[in-house]
Design a protein around this motif. Structure first.
Motif, PDB file in Angstrom:
ATOM      1  N   ILE A  18     -11.640   6.570  10.012  1.00  0.00           N
ATOM      2  CA  ILE A  18     -11.366   5.268  10.636  1.00  0.00           C
ATOM      3  C   ILE A  18     -10.445   5.466  11.839  1.00  0.00           C
ATOM      4  CG2 ILE A  18     -10.495   2.919  10.247  1.00  0.00           C
ATOM      5  CD1 ILE A  18     -13.030   3.803   8.576  1.00  0.00           C
ATOM      6  N   ALA A  19      -9.505   6.413  11.706  1.00  0.00           N
ATOM      7  CA  ALA A  19      -8.566   6.675  12.806  1.00  0.00           C
ATOM      8  C   ALA A  19      -9.312   7.072  14.080  1.00  0.00           C
ATOM      9  CB  ALA A  19      -7.585   7.779  12.397  1.00  0.00           C
ATOM     10  N   GLY A  20     -10.431   7.758  13.910  1.00  0.00           N
ATOM     11  CA  GLY A  20     -11.155   8.286  15.066  1.00  0.00           C
ATOM     12  C   GLY A  20     -12.068   7.278  15.762  1.00  0.00           C
ATOM     13  N   LEU A  21     -12.122   6.050  15.252  1.00  0.00           N
ATOM     14  CA  LEU A  21     -12.988   5.044  15.884  1.00  0.00           C
ATOM     15  C   LEU A  21     -12.468   4.677  17.269  1.00  0.00           C
ATOM     16  CD1 LEU A  21     -13.581   2.545  12.918  1.00  0.00           C
ATOM     17  CD2 LEU A  21     -15.293   4.053  13.960  1.00  0.00           C
ATOM     18  N   LYS A  22     -13.399   4.537  18.195  1.00  0.00           N
ATOM     19  CA  LYS A  22     -13.034   4.043  19.533  1.00  0.00           C
ATOM     20  C   LYS A  22     -13.069   2.515  19.502  1.00  0.00           C
ATOM     21  CE  LYS A  22     -15.036   8.039  21.895  1.00  0.00           C
ATOM     22  NZ  LYS A  22     -15.490   8.714  20.635  1.00  0.00           N
ATOM     23  N   PRO A  23     -12.370   1.864  20.431  1.00  0.00           N
ATOM     24  CA  PRO A  23     -12.423   0.400  20.450  1.00  0.00           C
ATOM     25  C   PRO A  23     -13.880  -0.093  20.500  1.00  0.00           C
ATOM     26  CG  PRO A  23     -10.725   1.171  21.943  1.00  0.00           C
ATOM     27  CD  PRO A  23     -11.478   2.391  21.474  1.00  0.00           C
ATOM     28  N   GLY A  24     -14.218  -1.014  19.592  1.00  0.00           N
ATOM     29  CA  GLY A  24     -15.566  -1.568  19.564  1.00  0.00           C
ATOM     30  C   GLY A  24     -16.572  -0.731  18.804  1.00  0.00           C
ATOM     31  N   GLN A  25     -16.150   0.397  18.259  1.00  0.00           N
ATOM     32  CA  GLN A  25     -17.070   1.256  17.513  1.00  0.00           C
ATOM     33  C   GLN A  25     -17.042   0.902  16.026  1.00  0.00           C
ATOM     34  OE1 GLN A  25     -16.073   5.443  17.547  1.00  0.00           O
ATOM     35  NE2 GLN A  25     -18.021   6.051  16.623  1.00  0.00           N
ATOM     36  N   MET A  26     -18.214   0.950  15.375  1.00  0.00           N
ATOM     37  CA  MET A  26     -18.316   0.691  13.936  1.00  0.00           C
ATOM     38  C   MET A  26     -18.790   1.931  13.222  1.00  0.00           C
ATOM     39  SD  MET A  26     -20.190  -2.950  13.610  1.00  0.00           S
ATOM     40  CE  MET A  26     -19.334  -3.556  12.186  1.00  0.00           C
ATOM     41  N   ARG A  27     -18.469   1.978  11.944  1.00  0.00           N
ATOM     42  CA  ARG A  27     -18.897   3.120  11.140  1.00  0.00           C
ATOM     43  C   ARG A  27     -19.280   2.624   9.756  1.00  0.00           C
ATOM     44  NH1 ARG A  27     -15.331   7.909  12.377  1.00  0.00           N
ATOM     45  NH2 ARG A  27     -17.072   8.282  13.789  1.00  0.00           N
ATOM     46  N   TYR A  28     -20.336   3.238   9.209  1.00  0.00           N
ATOM     47  CA  TYR A  28     -20.723   2.981   7.817  1.00  0.00           C
ATOM     48  C   TYR A  28     -19.873   3.880   6.934  1.00  0.00           C
ATOM     49  CZ  TYR A  28     -23.682   3.217   3.614  1.00  0.00           C
ATOM     50  OH  TYR A  28     -24.155   3.188   2.330  1.00  0.00           O
ATOM     51  N   THR A  29     -19.217   3.304   5.939  1.00  0.00           N
ATOM     52  CA  THR A  29     -18.415   4.147   5.060  1.00  0.00           C
ATOM     53  C   THR A  29     -18.492   3.629   3.626  1.00  0.00           C
ATOM     54  OG1 THR A  29     -16.289   5.272   4.820  1.00  0.00           O
ATOM     55  CG2 THR A  29     -16.216   2.945   5.435  1.00  0.00           C
ATOM     56  N   LEU A  30     -17.798   4.320   2.727  1.00  0.00           N
ATOM     57  CA  LEU A  30     -17.872   3.984   1.304  1.00  0.00           C
ATOM     58  C   LEU A  30     -16.473   3.814   0.743  1.00  0.00           C
ATOM     59  CD1 LEU A  30     -20.472   6.764   0.570  1.00  0.00           C
ATOM     60  CD2 LEU A  30     -20.967   4.335   0.565  1.00  0.00           C
TER      61      LEU A  30
ATOM     62  N   ALA B 158     -26.531  -8.028  24.572  1.00  0.00           N
ATOM     63  CA  ALA B 158     -27.688  -7.130  24.585  1.00  0.00           C
ATOM     64  C   ALA B 158     -27.311  -5.750  25.117  1.00  0.00           C
ATOM     65  CB  ALA B 158     -28.819  -7.736  25.413  1.00  0.00           C
ATOM     66  N   GLU B 159     -26.143  -5.665  25.737  1.00  0.00           N
ATOM     67  CA  GLU B 159     -25.680  -4.389  26.296  1.00  0.00           C
ATOM     68  C   GLU B 159     -24.959  -3.522  25.273  1.00  0.00           C
ATOM     69  OE1 GLU B 159     -26.407  -3.410  29.429  1.00  0.00           O
ATOM     70  OE2 GLU B 159     -27.572  -5.271  29.499  1.00  0.00           O
ATOM     71  N   LEU B 160     -24.668  -4.060  24.100  1.00  0.00           N
ATOM     72  CA  LEU B 160     -23.972  -3.279  23.072  1.00  0.00           C
ATOM     73  C   LEU B 160     -24.773  -2.028  22.720  1.00  0.00           C
ATOM     74  CD1 LEU B 160     -22.992  -6.121  20.556  1.00  0.00           C
ATOM     75  CD2 LEU B 160     -21.353  -4.668  21.782  1.00  0.00           C
ATOM     76  N   GLY B 161     -24.066  -0.930  22.482  1.00  0.00           N
ATOM     77  CA  GLY B 161     -24.721   0.282  21.987  1.00  0.00           C
ATOM     78  C   GLY B 161     -24.862   0.214  20.477  1.00  0.00           C
ATOM     79  N   PHE B 162     -25.655   1.113  19.917  1.00  0.00           N
ATOM     80  CA  PHE B 162     -25.835   1.162  18.469  1.00  0.00           C
ATOM     81  C   PHE B 162     -24.482   1.384  17.791  1.00  0.00           C
ATOM     82  CE2 PHE B 162     -27.115   3.759  14.618  1.00  0.00           C
ATOM     83  CZ  PHE B 162     -27.586   2.681  13.902  1.00  0.00           C
ATOM     84  N   MET B 163     -24.216   0.577  16.758  1.00  0.00           N
ATOM     85  CA  MET B 163     -22.964   0.636  16.006  1.00  0.00           C
ATOM     86  C   MET B 163     -21.734   0.353  16.889  1.00  0.00           C
ATOM     87  SD  MET B 163     -23.675   1.049  12.782  1.00  0.00           S
ATOM     88  CE  MET B 163     -22.533   1.992  11.769  1.00  0.00           C
ATOM     89  N   GLN B 164     -21.945  -0.580  17.819  1.00  0.00           N
ATOM     90  CA  GLN B 164     -20.823  -1.120  18.580  1.00  0.00           C
ATOM     91  C   GLN B 164     -20.762  -2.607  18.300  1.00  0.00           C
ATOM     92  OE1 GLN B 164     -21.597  -0.218  22.748  1.00  0.00           O
ATOM     93  NE2 GLN B 164     -19.724   0.995  22.750  1.00  0.00           N
ATOM     94  N   TYR B 165     -19.581  -3.175  18.401  1.00  0.00           N
ATOM     95  CA  TYR B 165     -19.511  -4.630  18.277  1.00  0.00           C
ATOM     96  C   TYR B 165     -18.548  -5.191  19.298  1.00  0.00           C
ATOM     97  CZ  TYR B 165     -14.929  -5.137  15.919  1.00  0.00           C
ATOM     98  OH  TYR B 165     -13.596  -5.178  15.623  1.00  0.00           O
TER      99      TYR B 165
END
Lengths: 402, 121
Positions: free
Chosen positions: A107-119, A197-204
């Motif tokens: 989670i620490a390594g996420l860039k602003p606006g980046q999402m990650r699937y985790t458990l 529509a400009e968002l990249g995959f797994m960005q919000y």
């Protein structure tokens, strides 16, 4: 005629007019009724299993055009640092440090606006839930967390307890969460809200639309490109209508949501994942981030790292089943007839025209091409291990250099 | 020729000593797209209430019970290639099997169309 297999809403399929009492409704409830949605109880909510078109047509529409789903039963939330320092990186590190002890993702390594699937893991390395975690693009020290419907009360309790007074967990599951999925989703979004529509995959990101604040991510649960859109309750139906104004968009119910995710090889919590299943067993090793792996600082690390190095008793696989669908609970046999595993999700794949399933077998029997058998109604049927996804993912992949 | 119904949404169309069994339009609508049908074996002897066949929709498997006792004389093998016939034409092309009725008295105990219609209101 009587429902028999262990499928998650069989009874509801046959008792379509089941009383809605004691069920929560989403902000789109009236829209579902208006669209002739067949309402069923699901995760404590009254939701449409299908509309008039039916599961097959809705499934295929999503693969070819764009399907609109009401997933407001899920658990979107925001975890925000109580006393941010104002230093963006330090604040992100601080909020990540609160969540990371509960999950196996970086989670620490996420860039602003980046999402990650985790458990979310228990001490034994079993899965409490699977979830999405995003780093706010705007507010340092804030995370966007979306958990599953059936597990959200417990998840929110676990996260809030870990946060204590260091951070505040703000639930957003009183609003509307819409999913727009399919190859045309991006073109529809380009029309309704071009910036999203400009968002990249797994960005919000957070967007202003028609006087409403929307949180939109480029993500989904169908294997297709698409978006998940969080809106306040009163904006939900307005947005729903605006998206459906586009001829490429049709409403799609929970039935097709399940067949789409199954074709995409995506696990469903409570079926393919539970408190006994580890990320490695579930074939979700990618969700155990490198930094976390090296540090071994997540719940159940001992077990999970041992499994990763080969000490694995079972692993999730995809199977193509000949004949009748093998549903959850069906036994998996080897060629000699010995029981070696169990189906955890199974059904008919509308895109493939055949029965597919997810299940667990020993690693020795997990190689694609391995011929096995499944037991359906006390008879054996041929099955074969195949690579998942069953239907290739078509997520947006932006070139690194454009 | 009379058609009778069970509370479990099977119909049986009586043609002399033979009954043609299928599921009602209401049932196919409730089940949704049928993707697989497991037919009984010809010659199988069924008691009233026995599991005779299974229809599977995308989401669910449902047993089809024998509305009366008897022997299976014919099955609708077209359903193996085209299970959706049960959706598109449940009462004609989507019939499931034929049964030689062992006890005509059991027919009398089933629902007539009015009673069945009331059940599905």
């Amino acid at each position: 005629m009587c429902p028999r297999a262990a499928v998650f809403f069989i009874r509801e399929v046959l008792m379509a007019r089941a009383s809605d009492q004691d069920l929560k409704t989403t902000p789109l409830y009236q829209r579902h009724l208006d669209a002739n949605g067949r309402m069923v109880p699901f995760g404590g909510y009254s939701l449409p299993v299908q509309y008039s078109a039916g599961i097959m047509a809705e499934h295929k529409w999503t693969r070819e055009q764009a399907g609109l789903f009401d997933v407001s039963h899920m658990g979107p939330s925001f975890l925000t640092l109580a006393d941010p320092s104002g230093d963006a990186e330090a604040d992100h590190a601080a909020i990540a440090a609160i969540l990371e002890p509960l999950v196996c993702g970086d989670i620490a390594g996420l860039k602003p606006g980046q999402m990650r699937y985790t458990l979310l893991l228990n001490k034994q390395g079993g899965t409490i839930d699977d979830l999405m975690v995003g780093r706010s693009p705007l507010h340092p020290g804030s995370l966007y967390i979306v958990v599953n419907a059936g597990t959200k009360e417990n998840d929110f309790g676990v996260i809030a307890a870990a946060a204590g007074n260091r951070a505040r967990l703000q639930r957003a599951d009183d609003g509307a969460l819409l999913a727009l999925q399919g190859p045309e989703a991006v073109n529809v979004m380009a029309h309704v809200l071009p910036a999203a529509a400009e968002l990249g995959f797994m960005q919000y990101g957070s967007f202003e639309w028609d006087g409403n604040r929307l949180v939109i991510s480029r993500s989904g649960y169908t294997g297709e490109d698409g978006f998940e859109i969080l809106a306040k309750a009163d904006a939900g139906p307005v947005l729903w209508d605006a998206l459906l104004e586009d001829d490429r968009v049709k409403p799609v119910g929970l039935g097709a949501r399940d067949s789409l995710r199954l074709e995409a090889g995506l696990p469903l919590y409570g079926h393919d994942l539970d408190e006994t299943v580890s990320p490695i067993e579930a074939g979700l090793g990618f969700a155990v981030s490198k930094r976390r792996r090296e540090a071994g600082d997540f719940p159940g690390a001992e077990r999970i790292l041992a499994e990763r190095s080969g000490h694995l008793a079972r692993v999730r696989v995809g199977l193509i089943v000949e004949g009748a669908p093998a549903r959850e609970g069906a036994e998996i046999l080897d060629q000699t007839g010995a029981t070696i595993g169990v189906i955890t999700s199974g059904g008919f794949a509308p895109s493939l025209g055949k029965a597919i399933a997810l299940g667990f077998v020993p690693p020795s029997h997990s190689t694609p091409g391995t011929k096995l058998q499944v037991v359906v109604r006390n008879r054996t049927q041929a099955a074969e291990i195949v690579q998942t996804p069953f239907v290739p993912h078509r997520y947006l992949r932006k070139p690194l250099v454009s | 020729m009379t058609t009778k119904f069970t509370p479990d949404h099977e119909y049986i169309r009586v043609e002399g000593f033979t009954g043609v069994v299928g599921i009602t339009p209401y049932a196919q609508e409730a089940l949704g797209d049928i993707v697989f049908v497991e037919l009984p074996e010809i010659g199988k002897v069924l008691k009233k209430g026995d599991e005779a066949a299974v229809v599977e929709s995308v989401k669910a498997a449902s047993e089809i019970y024998a509305p009366v006792s008897g022997t299976v004389t014919e099955v609708n093998s077209a359903l193996s290639g085209e299970p959706g016939l049960i959706n598109s034409d449940p009462e004609a092309g989507g019939w499931i099997y034929k049964i030689e009725i062992a006890d005509a008295g059991e027919i009398e105990g089933l629902l007539d169309s009015d009673a069945y219609a009331e059940l599905t209101l």
